[in-house]
Scaffold this active site. Structure first.
Site, PDB file in Angstrom:
ATOM      1  N   TRP A 145       8.664  47.404  50.594  1.00 20.48           N
ATOM      2  CA  TRP A 145       9.626  46.911  49.611  1.00 20.48           C
ATOM      3  C   TRP A 145       9.418  47.594  48.267  1.00 20.48           C
ATOM      4  O   TRP A 145      10.380  47.883  47.553  1.00 20.48           O
ATOM      5  CB  TRP A 145       9.478  45.392  49.439  1.00 20.48           C
ATOM      6  CG  TRP A 145      10.454  44.799  48.460  1.00 20.48           C
ATOM      7  CD1 TRP A 145      11.704  44.325  48.727  1.00 20.48           C
ATOM      8  CD2 TRP A 145      10.264  44.626  47.050  1.00 20.48           C
ATOM      9  NE1 TRP A 145      12.306  43.865  47.580  1.00 20.48           N
ATOM     10  CE2 TRP A 145      11.441  44.041  46.536  1.00 20.48           C
ATOM     11  CE3 TRP A 145       9.217  44.909  46.173  1.00 20.48           C
ATOM     12  CZ2 TRP A 145      11.582  43.741  45.182  1.00 20.48           C
ATOM     13  CZ3 TRP A 145       9.365  44.606  44.828  1.00 20.48           C
ATOM     14  CH2 TRP A 145      10.534  44.023  44.343  1.00 20.48           C
ATOM     15  N   HIS A 146       8.178  47.884  47.940  1.00 20.20           N
ATOM     16  CA  HIS A 146       7.886  48.494  46.644  1.00 20.20           C
ATOM     17  C   HIS A 146       8.265  49.964  46.587  1.00 20.20           C
ATOM     18  O   HIS A 146       8.418  50.511  45.489  1.00 20.20           O
ATOM     19  CB  HIS A 146       6.398  48.326  46.297  1.00 20.20           C
ATOM     20  CG  HIS A 146       6.059  46.957  45.805  1.00 20.20           C
ATOM     21  ND1 HIS A 146       5.820  45.905  46.653  1.00 20.20           N
ATOM     22  CD2 HIS A 146       5.939  46.458  44.542  1.00 20.20           C
ATOM     23  CE1 HIS A 146       5.558  44.821  45.946  1.00 20.20           C
ATOM     24  NE2 HIS A 146       5.629  45.127  44.665  1.00 20.20           N
ATOM     25  N   GLY A 147       8.425  50.617  47.712  1.00 24.50           N
ATOM     26  CA  GLY A 147       8.840  52.004  47.657  1.00 24.50           C
ATOM     27  C   GLY A 147       8.661  52.724  48.979  1.00 24.50           C
ATOM     28  O   GLY A 147       7.852  52.315  49.824  1.00 24.50           O
TER      29      GLY A 147
END
Length: 468
Positions: free
Chosen positions: A319-321
């Site tokens: 989700w963060h990257g």
């Protein structure tokens, strides 16, 4: 546009508040929607169409799920269409390049990944619209039939680009009816200024130190220099993101909305499990409610529970990257949470508080190294500098200079990462009601003036979570 900018503070926000307050209550959702679209279009004029598509797409899906409520297969089909559409958009813009590059390395296909900038706030508003349709399907909320009200919820500028992730059920009633009292506005303004000061006065200055340390060749870093740098980043990312969340919550109150807290002093935790109950609370709650529990949670035995935890943490990292460092970061914390569930929490509870707190800080600092360095070898080398085996001595002139130049802001930041300053202010206000009633507003006014002066004088004003 970001909250910590002069354009937002002295042009956009005053105009929006003025128009919002003089408008009849029945039109305030429309005013909020218009303001949010202007806010988003300021920096993303093209991708506003994507956000509007997601809004209308899940507005219709919510109505269809409710219409087919008595026909479960049809309702389930609409839900699957919603999930596929949202995850497809998120996957295309956020992960297509990463997947194509990975396939190209493995199969040597000479594929060219698309060069698409990530739409601002995509991960946040996509999670919100998905959770809305899921909750309608579960019967936990009624579908919103007013498109303007639903669009105002999705695009609400206080939490649009960086959260917190707001569930529809938490503000459904507030979309229909809300009021802004002088006291609520004042509390919102205090919360906004507190967040602004966190971001501008603390995070930005800490970021200058970390930028300098990170740019230095690894072979020139001393142990002290490496620790000063990662301490600065550890505090910077907290004050950057929690400051933005505080500003979002403060703006929400000024508009009549109550947005739940997103950070609760995570660095005072004694375990990784506790840390993630205090850090980015809205994201953790989302994954728990919409991934972990549907997978079975802890109801199907310890083996299944541990597998579910690893899945959640893999997805949290992604989700963060779209990068391997975020995957490693997520799995690292997933492994620690798994070990704590197996046996480590029992040991930690028996340890003295300083010892368990030290364990948490070492784990978090290690995690931030994995988070910040995209190349695994760079992360490994920096961890070597922290431990001493890859460092250029224990201290050098640059590290001693950084310590003297940034020592005061580091100490102040450590203090502000605890509940102590807030407790002192509340105690002072309670014991000296007359003096405190004057001193506290003066303190917030001073913080606003100092933050504004910094924004006028400095050009360094990044936002770390802007494109997550």
């Amino acid at each position: 546009m970001v909250f910590s900018s002069l354009t937002f503070l002295f042009q956009f926000l005053p105009v929006v508040l003025l128009v919002y307050y003089i408008s009849p209550k029945r039109l305030r959702n429309a005013v909020l929607l218009a303001a949010s679209l202007v806010f988003y279009a300021w920096g993303e004029p093209l991708y506003i169409l994507l956000m509007l598509f997601s809004t209308v797409f899940d507005y219709i899906n919510g109505l269809l799920v409710d219409r087919f409520r008595q026909r479960k297969p049809a309702a389930r089909a609409v839900l699957l269409i919603s999930l596929a559409g949202n995850l497809g958009i998120l996957g295309f813009f956020k992960y297509a390049g990463f997947i194509i590059e990975a396939l190209d390395r493995m199969l040597q296909l000479n594929l060219q990944p698309p060069d698409l900038p990530l739409p601002v706030g995509l991960s946040f508003y996509t999670f919100q619209t998905m959770s809305y349709v899921i909750d309608v399907y579960r019967g936990q909320v009624k579908p919103q039939r007013n498109l303007i009200a639903f669009a105002a919820y999705v695009t609400m500028f206080p939490q649009l680009v960086a959260g917190p992730i707001v569930k529809y059920g938490d503000i459904a009633r507030q979309l229909a009816s809300r009021s802004v009292t002088l006291n609520r506005f004042g509390k919102g303004a205090e919360l906004f200024i507190r967040g602004l000061a966190k971001k501008v006065l603390l995070a930005n200055n800490l970021g200058l130190l970390w930028t300098s340390v990170k740019a230095a060749p690894a072979e020139e870093l001393s142990v002290l220099g490496a620790w000063l740098g990662i301490a600065a980043f550890t505090l910077q990312i907290y004050f950057d993101f929690s400051g933005y969340s505080d500003m979002a919550r403060g703006l929400g109150r000024m508009l009549g909305f109550h947005i739940r807290i997103n950070f609760n002093y995570p660095y005072i935790s004694r375990s990784v499990t506790e840390f993630w109950r205090r850090w980015h609370i809205s994201l953790g709650s989302w994954f728990r409610e919409y991934v972990y529990i549907p997978l079975g949670g802890n109801r199907k035995g310890i083996g299944k529970q541990l597998f579910n935890l690893l899945i959640v943490w893999l997805l949290t990292g992604l989700w963060h990257g779209a990068s391997w460092n975020f995957i490693f970061w997520g799995l690292f914390f997933g492994l620690l949470v798994t070990l704590e569930n197996l046996f480590l929490l029992k040991w930690l509870k028996r340890l003295p508080r300083p010892a368990s707190h030290l364990y948490l800080l070492v784990a978090v600092v290690t995690g931030w190294v994995l988070f910040e360095f995209q190349q695994p070898d760079a992360a490994w080398t920096f961890l070597g500098c922290l431990s001493g085996w890859a460092a250029n001595g224990w201290a050098d002139n640059q590290a001693l200079y950084d310590l003297s130049a940034y020592g005061s802001v580091l100490i102040l930041s450590v203090l502000c990462a605890t509940p102590l300053p807030r407790k002192w202010v509340l105690r002072f206000t309670f014991k000296r009601r007359l003096t405190g009633g004057v001193a506290v507003p003066v303190l917030y006014l001073a913080a606003l003036i100092l933050s504004t002066a910094y924004l006028v004088a400095q050009t360094y004003n990044p936002f770390l979570y802007f494109r997550f």
